[in-house]
Scaffold this motif. Structure first.
Motif, PDB file in Angstrom:
ATOM      1  N   ARG A  31       1.685   8.263 -15.272  1.00  0.00           N
ATOM      2  CA  ARG A  31       1.107   7.474 -16.548  1.00  0.00           C
ATOM      3  C   ARG A  31       0.657   6.505 -16.534  1.00  0.00           C
ATOM      4  N   THR A  32       0.520   6.858 -15.190  1.00  0.00           N
ATOM      5  CA  THR A  32      -0.859   5.650 -14.723  1.00  0.00           C
ATOM      6  C   THR A  32      -2.261   6.288 -14.117  1.00  0.00           C
ATOM      7  N   SER A  33      -1.701   7.146 -13.600  1.00  0.00           N
ATOM      8  CA  SER A  33      -2.754   7.958 -12.402  1.00  0.00           C
ATOM      9  C   SER A  33      -2.956   7.811 -11.408  1.00  0.00           C
ATOM     10  N   ILE A  34      -2.091   6.493 -10.865  1.00  0.00           N
ATOM     11  CA  ILE A  34      -2.026   5.618  -9.665  1.00  0.00           C
ATOM     12  C   ILE A  34      -0.633   6.043  -8.495  1.00  0.00           C
ATOM     13  N   ALA A  35      -1.051   5.887  -7.629  1.00  0.00           N
ATOM     14  CA  ALA A  35      -0.282   6.878  -6.133  1.00  0.00           C
ATOM     15  C   ALA A  35       1.077   5.736  -6.618  1.00  0.00           C
ATOM     16  N   THR A  36       2.131   6.554  -6.981  1.00  0.00           N
ATOM     17  CA  THR A  36       3.239   5.424  -6.399  1.00  0.00           C
ATOM     18  C   THR A  36       4.760   5.755  -5.572  1.00  0.00           C
ATOM     19  N   TYR A  37       4.359   5.200  -5.216  1.00  0.00           N
ATOM     20  CA  TYR A  37       5.995   5.160  -3.821  1.00  0.00           C
ATOM     21  C   TYR A  37       7.035   4.824  -4.023  1.00  0.00           C
ATOM     22  N   THR A  38       8.427   4.297  -3.487  1.00  0.00           N
ATOM     23  CA  THR A  38       9.817   4.026  -3.606  1.00  0.00           C
ATOM     24  C   THR A  38       9.452   3.859  -2.047  1.00  0.00           C
ATOM     25  N   ALA A  39       9.932   2.361  -2.008  1.00  0.00           N
ATOM     26  CA  ALA A  39      10.068   1.731  -0.375  1.00  0.00           C
ATOM     27  C   ALA A  39      11.722   2.089   0.078  1.00  0.00           C
ATOM     28  N   ASP A  40      11.250   2.065   1.171  1.00  0.00           N
ATOM     29  CA  ASP A  40      12.483   2.179   2.322  1.00  0.00           C
ATOM     30  C   ASP A  40      13.370   0.995   1.865  1.00  0.00           C
ATOM     31  N   ASP A  41      14.523   1.496   1.715  1.00  0.00           N
ATOM     32  CA  ASP A  41      15.871   0.740   1.568  1.00  0.00           C
ATOM     33  C   ASP A  41      15.551   0.494   0.534  1.00  0.00           C
ATOM     34  N   ALA A  42      15.403   0.344  -0.773  1.00  0.00           N
ATOM     35  CA  ALA A  42      14.747  -0.317  -1.773  1.00  0.00           C
ATOM     36  C   ALA A  42      15.682  -1.402  -3.233  1.00  0.00           C
ATOM     37  N   ASP A  43      17.192  -1.199  -2.603  1.00  0.00           N
ATOM     38  CA  ASP A  43      17.680  -1.462  -2.729  1.00  0.00           C
ATOM     39  C   ASP A  43      17.895  -2.992  -2.243  1.00  0.00           C
ATOM     40  N   LEU A  44      17.621  -2.888  -1.369  1.00  0.00           N
ATOM     41  CA  LEU A  44      17.641  -4.096  -0.133  1.00  0.00           C
ATOM     42  C   LEU A  44      16.611  -5.053  -0.363  1.00  0.00           C
ATOM     43  N   CYS A  45      15.726  -4.556  -0.699  1.00  0.00           N
ATOM     44  CA  CYS A  45      14.168  -5.230  -0.748  1.00  0.00           C
ATOM     45  C   CYS A  45      14.013  -6.758  -0.856  1.00  0.00           C
ATOM     46  N   VAL A  46      15.014  -7.050  -2.131  1.00  0.00           N
ATOM     47  CA  VAL A  46      14.246  -8.736  -2.740  1.00  0.00           C
ATOM     48  C   VAL A  46      15.447  -9.266  -1.425  1.00  0.00           C
ATOM     49  N   SER A  47      16.208  -8.660  -1.497  1.00  0.00           N
ATOM     50  CA  SER A  47      18.014  -9.709  -0.745  1.00  0.00           C
ATOM     51  C   SER A  47      16.677  -9.813   1.062  1.00  0.00           C
ATOM     52  N   SER A  48      15.801  -8.705   1.589  1.00  0.00           N
ATOM     53  CA  SER A  48      15.472  -8.274   3.022  1.00  0.00           C
ATOM     54  C   SER A  48      14.586  -9.503   2.735  1.00  0.00           C
ATOM     55  N   GLY A  49      13.159  -9.962   1.411  1.00  0.00           N
ATOM     56  CA  GLY A  49      11.731 -10.788   1.531  1.00  0.00           C
ATOM     57  C   GLY A  49      12.779 -12.535   1.800  1.00  0.00           C
ATOM     58  N   LEU A  50      13.883 -12.099   1.102  1.00  0.00           N
ATOM     59  CA  LEU A  50      14.264 -13.703   0.954  1.00  0.00           C
ATOM     60  C   LEU A  50      15.254 -13.771   2.336  1.00  0.00           C
ATOM     61  N   GLY A  51      15.456 -13.185   2.958  1.00  0.00           N
ATOM     62  CA  GLY A  51      16.090 -13.679   4.855  1.00  0.00           C
ATOM     63  C   GLY A  51      14.470 -13.557   5.191  1.00  0.00           C
ATOM     64  N   LYS A  52      13.418 -12.851   5.139  1.00  0.00           N
ATOM     65  CA  LYS A  52      12.415 -13.535   5.702  1.00  0.00           C
ATOM     66  C   LYS A  52      12.096 -14.290   4.855  1.00  0.00           C
ATOM     67  N   ALA A  53      11.985 -15.264   4.306  1.00  0.00           N
ATOM     68  CA  ALA A  53      11.510 -16.832   3.948  1.00  0.00           C
ATOM     69  C   ALA A  53      12.122 -17.385   3.649  1.00  0.00           C
ATOM     70  N   LEU A  54      13.347 -17.083   4.912  1.00  0.00           N
ATOM     71  CA  LEU A  54      13.969 -18.141   5.439  1.00  0.00           C
ATOM     72  C   LEU A  54      13.301 -18.610   6.709  1.00  0.00           C
ATOM     73  N   ASN A  55      12.014 -17.933   6.922  1.00  0.00           N
ATOM     74  CA  ASN A  55      11.609 -18.631   7.992  1.00  0.00           C
ATOM     75  C   ASN A  55      10.814 -19.942   8.200  1.00  0.00           C
ATOM     76  N   TRP A  56      10.247 -20.292   6.746  1.00  0.00           N
ATOM     77  CA  TRP A  56       9.228 -20.768   6.389  1.00  0.00           C
ATOM     78  C   TRP A  56       9.983 -22.190   5.745  1.00  0.00           C
ATOM     79  N   VAL A  57      11.476 -21.678   4.735  1.00  0.00           N
ATOM     80  CA  VAL A  57      11.878 -23.110   3.807  1.00  0.00           C
ATOM     81  C   VAL A  57      11.880 -24.188   4.699  1.00  0.00           C
ATOM     82  N   GLY A  58      11.377 -24.903   5.331  1.00  0.00           N
ATOM     83  CA  GLY A  58      11.609 -26.193   5.843  1.00  0.00           C
ATOM     84  C   GLY A  58      10.041 -26.769   4.980  1.00  0.00           C
ATOM     85  N   ASP A  59       9.247 -25.169   4.378  1.00  0.00           N
ATOM     86  CA  ASP A  59       7.768 -26.132   4.265  1.00  0.00           C
ATOM     87  C   ASP A  59       7.683 -25.796   2.952  1.00  0.00           C
TER      88      ASP A  59
END
Length: 342
Positions: free
Chosen positions: A298-326
């Motif tokens: 529908r967009t003519s743009i290549a679309t991909y499903t991320a690895d462990d798609a259901d965990l991406c938000v939680s994994s991203g929050l875990g990585k963001a904890l590295n700079w929580v002090g800022d």
């Protein structure tokens, strides 16, 4: 020095995921609370409470305190979070700093409710991060550069569509359409076409087993048990993947339309970047068969499903904890923190 006392919480409509710095996701529980309505006593949370949905006696009620990405029952959300935080940090004497994911279309009132619930659950400080931003970090996208990326995060209660660049959200749209909307559409379809009523858990299992949003190469079918609306007796009906495709049509069309709307208001330079980089799907419900094919067609743009798609938000929050002090209190925009390395 961070002593591992901080938490990332993906506060979803159907599931709550907790992550820590370095360890990633450490807990995943259904966002369900069971309580005795006569005494107000909390009986169970998470998986134990979910097993009680639709099976409780009159004095026990099992509820979902989150609805369409927002808090619908503040008291129950607070008590649920408090229990999850206690389990995750059983031996901690220090109150944690917590980053909580929120839909990109959150209002100030909803934002305040999430922060207050986090503080009441035992947080020393609460920070909010938009779900598609966390999903992009969790999916491993390099969003710190002046390069456009599009993320579609399809959760249980909402679908968040965002264009990201320079560690910030450039354009976004949030829909009250996610896994729950697909389940509801399926329940209504079977009720309308077969005069059979099925429960939420049955609809969820049916969605996971043969659900699709794009025509499958071969039609598959399963038998589903429900209650006949004409006789009130148990009845078994056959449901095919073609039936489900038809049932999901309105929900998928609303998501595709929102993707078009976001692309239409995105600066041309970033659209060109997205055309080259592709669109990334995250969230548990993006794993419905054919979602990548649907968006791509529908967009003519290549679309991909991320690895462990259901965990991406939680994994991203875990990585963001590295700079929580800022971070600063409230909703953050990483573009303000040029020194952050994602």
């Amino acid at each position: 020095m961070i002593l591992g006392r901080d938490l990332g919480i993906d506060l979803g409509t159907t599931s709550v995921l907790l992550s820590t710095r370095g360890k990633g996701v450490i807990m995943r529980e259904p966002a369900v609370v069971a309580m005795d309505k006569n005494t107000g006593r909390l009986l169970n949370v998470g998986m134990a409470a979910q097993r009680m949905l639709g099976r409780t006696p009159g004095n026990i009620v099992a509820i979902r305190p989150m609805h369409e990405g927002a808090i619908s029952d503040y008291d129950m959300t607070e008590r649920m979070l408090k229990e999850f935080v206690r389990k995750a940090l059983a031996f901690s004497l220090i109150k944690p700093r917590i980053i909580i994911s929120v839909p990109s279309g959150i209002t100030e009132v909803e934002e305040r409710a999430v922060i207050d619930a986090g503080v009441a659950a035992g947080a020393r400080k609460v920070y909010l991060m938009e779900a598609p931003l966390a999903a992009a970090i969790g999916a491993g996208l390099d969003i710190a550069k002046p390069d456009g990326h599009m993320v579609i995060d399809i959760g249980g209660g909402t679908t968040d569509i965002a264009v990201l660049s320079l560690s910030g959200v450039v354009e976004s749209e949030s829909l009250k359409a996610g896994g729950d909307a697909f389940d509801d559409a399926l329940i209504k379809y079977i009720k309308r076409n077969h005069n059979v009523l099925i429960g939420e858990n049955t609809a969820e299992e049916l969605k996971k087993s043969i659900g699709c949003v794009f025509p499958r190469p071969e039609t598959v079918a399963v038998e589903v048990k429900g209650r006949c609306l004409l006789t009130g007796l148990p009845r078994v009906v056959a449901v095919s993947s073609t039936d489900i495709l038809e049932a999901f049509e309105d929900v998928t069309e609303s998501i595709v339309e929102a993707v078009h709307n976001v692309l239409e208001v995105t600066p041309p330079e970033l659209v060109a970047d997205i055309s080259q980089n592709g669109i990334v799907l995250t969230g548990g419900n993006c794993q419905l068969w054919g979602f990548d094919k649907l968006i791509s067609s529908r967009t003519s743009i290549a679309t991909y499903t991320a690895d462990d798609a259901d965990l991406c938000v939680s994994s991203g929050l875990g990585k963001a904890l590295n700079w929580v002090g800022d971070m600063t209190d409230g909703t953050i925009n990483l573009a303000r923190k040029k020194q952050m390395r994602i």
